[in-house]
Design a protein around this motif. Structure first.
Motif, mmCIF file in Angstrom:
data_model
loop_
_atom_site.group_PDB
_atom_site.id
_atom_site.type_symbol
_atom_site.label_atom_id
_atom_site.label_comp_id
_atom_site.label_asym_id
_atom_site.label_seq_id
_atom_site.Cartn_x
_atom_site.Cartn_y
_atom_site.Cartn_z
ATOM 1 N N GLU A 200 0.834 -1.199 0.000
ATOM 2 C CA GLU A 200 0.000 0.000 0.000
ATOM 3 C C GLU A 200 0.873 1.256 0.000
ATOM 4 O O GLU A 200 0.574 2.233 -0.701
ATOM 5 C CB GLU A 200 -0.950 -0.008 1.200
ATOM 6 C CG GLU A 200 -2.086 -1.008 1.076
ATOM 7 C CD GLU A 200 -3.257 -0.673 1.972
ATOM 8 O OE1 GLU A 200 -3.110 0.178 2.875
ATOM 9 O OE2 GLU A 200 -4.344 -1.248 1.753
ATOM 10 N N ALA A 201 1.931 1.229 0.790
ATOM 11 C CA ALA A 201 2.847 2.376 0.813
ATOM 12 C C ALA A 201 3.470 2.588 -0.566
ATOM 13 O O ALA A 201 3.597 3.732 -1.036
ATOM 14 C CB ALA A 201 3.927 2.161 1.868
ATOM 15 N N TYR A 202 3.853 1.481 -1.226
ATOM 16 C CA TYR A 202 4.433 1.573 -2.570
ATOM 17 C C TYR A 202 3.423 2.187 -3.543
ATOM 18 O O TYR A 202 3.769 3.061 -4.356
ATOM 19 C CB TYR A 202 4.844 0.177 -3.047
ATOM 20 C CG TYR A 202 5.333 0.140 -4.476
ATOM 21 C CD1 TYR A 202 6.673 0.382 -4.778
ATOM 22 C CD2 TYR A 202 4.453 -0.122 -5.522
ATOM 23 C CE1 TYR A 202 7.120 0.364 -6.095
ATOM 24 C CE2 TYR A 202 4.891 -0.146 -6.840
ATOM 25 C CZ TYR A 202 6.225 0.100 -7.124
ATOM 26 O OH TYR A 202 6.656 0.092 -8.431
ATOM 27 N N ILE A 203 2.176 1.738 -3.460
ATOM 28 C CA ILE A 203 1.153 2.255 -4.369
ATOM 29 C C ILE A 203 0.955 3.752 -4.181
ATOM 30 O O ILE A 203 0.890 4.520 -5.149
ATOM 31 C CB ILE A 203 -0.176 1.489 -4.153
ATOM 32 C CG1 ILE A 203 -0.046 0.062 -4.720
ATOM 33 C CG2 ILE A 203 -1.345 2.216 -4.813
ATOM 34 C CD1 ILE A 203 -1.233 -0.825 -4.416
ATOM 35 N N LEU A 204 0.865 4.199 -2.938
ATOM 36 C CA LEU A 204 0.657 5.623 -2.685
ATOM 37 C C LEU A 204 1.835 6.463 -3.174
ATOM 38 O O LEU A 204 1.666 7.615 -3.583
ATOM 39 C CB LEU A 204 0.404 5.856 -1.200
ATOM 40 C CG LEU A 204 -0.922 5.295 -0.667
ATOM 41 C CD1 LEU A 204 -1.004 5.474 0.839
ATOM 42 C CD2 LEU A 204 -2.115 5.962 -1.344
ATOM 43 N N ASN A 205 3.019 5.877 -3.146
ATOM 44 C CA ASN A 205 4.207 6.601 -3.606
ATOM 45 C C ASN A 205 4.351 6.614 -5.120
ATOM 46 O O ASN A 205 5.049 7.481 -5.670
ATOM 47 C CB ASN A 205 5.470 5.998 -2.985
ATOM 48 C CG ASN A 205 5.663 6.421 -1.543
ATOM 49 O OD1 ASN A 205 5.331 7.541 -1.168
ATOM 50 N ND2 ASN A 205 6.184 5.531 -0.715
ATOM 51 N N HIS A 206 3.740 5.657 -5.806
ATOM 52 C CA HIS A 206 3.935 5.527 -7.253
ATOM 53 C C HIS A 206 2.652 5.716 -8.055
ATOM 54 O O HIS A 206 2.670 5.620 -9.286
ATOM 55 C CB HIS A 206 4.534 4.154 -7.579
ATOM 56 C CG HIS A 206 5.927 3.964 -7.039
ATOM 57 N ND1 HIS A 206 6.176 3.582 -5.744
ATOM 58 C CD2 HIS A 206 7.144 4.141 -7.626
ATOM 59 C CE1 HIS A 206 7.486 3.515 -5.548
ATOM 60 N NE2 HIS A 206 8.091 3.848 -6.667
ATOM 61 N N LEU A 207 1.562 5.976 -7.389
ATOM 62 C CA LEU A 207 0.279 6.158 -8.051
ATOM 63 C C LEU A 207 0.302 7.354 -8.990
ATOM 64 O O LEU A 207 0.862 8.406 -8.669
ATOM 65 C CB LEU A 207 -0.809 6.370 -6.981
ATOM 66 C CG LEU A 207 -2.222 6.687 -7.478
ATOM 67 C CD1 LEU A 207 -2.817 5.487 -8.197
ATOM 68 C CD2 LEU A 207 -3.102 7.112 -6.305
ATOM 69 N N VAL A 237 -5.461 -4.332 -1.562
ATOM 70 C CA VAL A 237 -5.009 -2.968 -1.849
ATOM 71 C C VAL A 237 -5.896 -2.249 -2.854
ATOM 72 O O VAL A 237 -5.779 -1.033 -3.019
ATOM 73 C CB VAL A 237 -3.547 -2.966 -2.363
ATOM 74 C CG1 VAL A 237 -2.628 -3.709 -1.417
ATOM 75 C CG2 VAL A 237 -3.449 -3.558 -3.767
ATOM 76 N N VAL A 238 -6.770 -2.975 -3.542
ATOM 77 C CA VAL A 238 -7.548 -2.363 -4.631
ATOM 78 C C VAL A 238 -8.419 -1.194 -4.155
ATOM 79 O O VAL A 238 -8.467 -0.149 -4.821
ATOM 80 C CB VAL A 238 -8.393 -3.431 -5.356
ATOM 81 C CG1 VAL A 238 -9.275 -2.784 -6.424
ATOM 82 C CG2 VAL A 238 -7.484 -4.490 -5.991
ATOM 83 N N PRO A 239 -9.125 -1.292 -3.016
ATOM 84 C CA PRO A 239 -9.975 -0.154 -2.611
ATOM 85 C C PRO A 239 -9.192 1.081 -2.179
ATOM 86 O O PRO A 239 -9.769 2.174 -2.100
ATOM 87 C CB PRO A 239 -10.778 -0.721 -1.418
ATOM 88 C CG PRO A 239 -10.644 -2.205 -1.509
ATOM 89 C CD PRO A 239 -9.303 -2.453 -2.120
ATOM 90 N N LEU A 265 -10.541 -3.075 -12.058
ATOM 91 C CA LEU A 265 -11.120 -1.784 -12.409
ATOM 92 C C LEU A 265 -12.170 -1.406 -11.364
ATOM 93 O O LEU A 265 -13.022 -2.237 -11.011
ATOM 94 C CB LEU A 265 -11.781 -1.819 -13.787
ATOM 95 C CG LEU A 265 -10.925 -2.207 -15.002
ATOM 96 C CD1 LEU A 265 -10.884 -3.714 -15.204
ATOM 97 C CD2 LEU A 265 -11.472 -1.535 -16.263
ATOM 98 N N ARG A 266 -12.128 -0.161 -10.908
ATOM 99 C CA ARG A 266 -13.088 0.323 -9.933
ATOM 100 C C ARG A 266 -13.536 1.742 -10.295
ATOM 101 O O ARG A 266 -12.810 2.484 -10.959
ATOM 102 C CB ARG A 266 -12.498 0.332 -8.517
ATOM 103 C CG ARG A 266 -12.107 -1.033 -7.985
ATOM 104 C CD ARG A 266 -13.303 -1.926 -7.731
ATOM 105 N NE ARG A 266 -12.915 -3.180 -7.102
ATOM 106 C CZ ARG A 266 -12.584 -4.290 -7.770
ATOM 107 N NH1 ARG A 266 -12.567 -4.258 -9.102
ATOM 108 N NH2 ARG A 266 -12.260 -5.384 -7.127
ATOM 109 N N SER A 267 -14.710 2.118 -9.827
ATOM 110 C CA SER A 267 -15.227 3.457 -10.084
ATOM 111 C C SER A 267 -16.165 3.872 -8.962
ATOM 112 O O SER A 267 -16.802 3.022 -8.323
ATOM 113 C CB SER A 267 -15.974 3.485 -11.424
ATOM 114 O OG SER A 267 -16.556 4.753 -11.660
#
Length: 313
Positions: A200-207, A237-239, A265-267
């Motif tokens: 999750e930390a990686y995603i927030l840093n690379h999003l 981690v998807v949500p 995919l989410r919306s």
């Protein structure tokens, strides 16, 4: 429809309940809940739930190992599975005498001999609960309620998404009335390993977030392997991305095998299942999935998602 399904179930000695690949709490909860219902009504029948075991969801129910011959002359019930190619089985289920499909996704592939499909339900588990209201003198108990409740809160993300309805809340209240520990079930679904926390930390840093409010992250195979995740853990981690107020829709792309990309995919409000279907996947208007076989197709999908937001504006 439920009456027709119950009549069909009564005709078979062996029943095998299957579901989709990469199962979530709704898929496993629907399997386990339906088996517990049928075991109460038909204690003399052989009723199995099968599929690949996911350690992170074993707390809902482990799967059973059965031989391919078990399917011979059996009734197969496929739950929470929109299309046949997503069935978590090597093809042995095709030996069954008949197949019943119970699902809450759009009915793009009516592969069953009987198809009960209703996309107004929040989850397949909510549909399965309907069986309990059609059986005379049925006793709803914790063994049935716990997996169904896990399935409902899993697919509604603990009642956050748009499919949550009055019926969903009433069903959940009836399940909770049995005395199941609803707080424990919610905490188990929300709990993550340290590896997932690092991801999750990686995603927030690379999003990446486009001007239209589309968020995306591509996690390549070598990066994903560094996190040493158990099967199924990436779904936690998807949500995460959807909690960002500037994001309208988003995708998480993960490359588990070389040039084999899983796309979640989410919306929040714009239907995205049409794009998932363009790439061989499908699902709900606000929650879908697909597999693509090249990074170029991933980039095309990203461009299509971004255009979707711009057209909505």
């Amino acid at each position: 429809m439920i009456d027709d399904i119950l009549k069909k179930i009564a005709q078979y000695k062996t029943i095998v309940i299957i579901r989709h690949q990469n199962p979530d709490p709704d898929a496993i909860g629907s399997q386990a809940g339906l088996r517990a219902i049928l075991q109460q009504v038909y204690p003399q029948k052989n009723i199995y739930i099968t599929g690949i075991d996911l350690p992170v969801l074993d707390w809902i129910s482990p799967m059973e190992k059965i031989s391919d011959s078990t399917f011979q002359d059996a009734l197969v019930i496929a739950v929470d599975t929109a299309n046949e190619r997503r069935i978590d089985n090597d093809g042995a289920y095709k030996k069954a005498a008949e197949i019943i499909k119970i699902d809450h996704h759009p009915n793009v592939d009516p592969f069953g001999d009987i198809n009960w499909v209703d996309d107004t339900f929040s989850s397949c588990a909510e549909m399965i609960f309907s069986f309990t209201e059609k059986i005379p003198n049925f006793q709803l108990n914790k063994e049935i309620a716990a997996p169904l409740y896990a399935g409902i809160i899993g697919d509604t993300v603990r009642f956050l998404n748009g499919e949550t309805s009055y019926r969903t809340l009433m069903t959940s209240a009836k399940l909770a009335k049995t005395g199941i520990d609803i707080s424990k079930i919610s905490l188990q679904e929300d709990e993550m390993s340290l590896q997932v926390a690092h991801l999750e930390a990686y995603i927030l840093n690379h999003l990446k977030i486009t001007d239209s409010g589309f968020g995306y992250i591509i996690i390549r195979k070598d990066t994903l392997e560094n996190f040493q995740l158990d099967d199924g853990e990436i779904d936690h981690v998807v949500p995460l991305i959807g909690r960002i107020n500037k994001v309208n829709n988003w995708i998480v792309v993960s490359e588990k095998n070389l040039n084999r990309f899983r796309v979640n995919l989410r919306s929040k409000c714009i239907p995205i299942n049409g794009i998932a279907e363009q790439y061989g996947g499908g699902g709900h208007p606000l929650a879908s999935g697909a597999y693509v076989d090249s990074i170029d197709k991933v980039k095309d999908l990203i461009a299509d998602m971004d255009k979707l937001n711009k057209h909505a504006e």
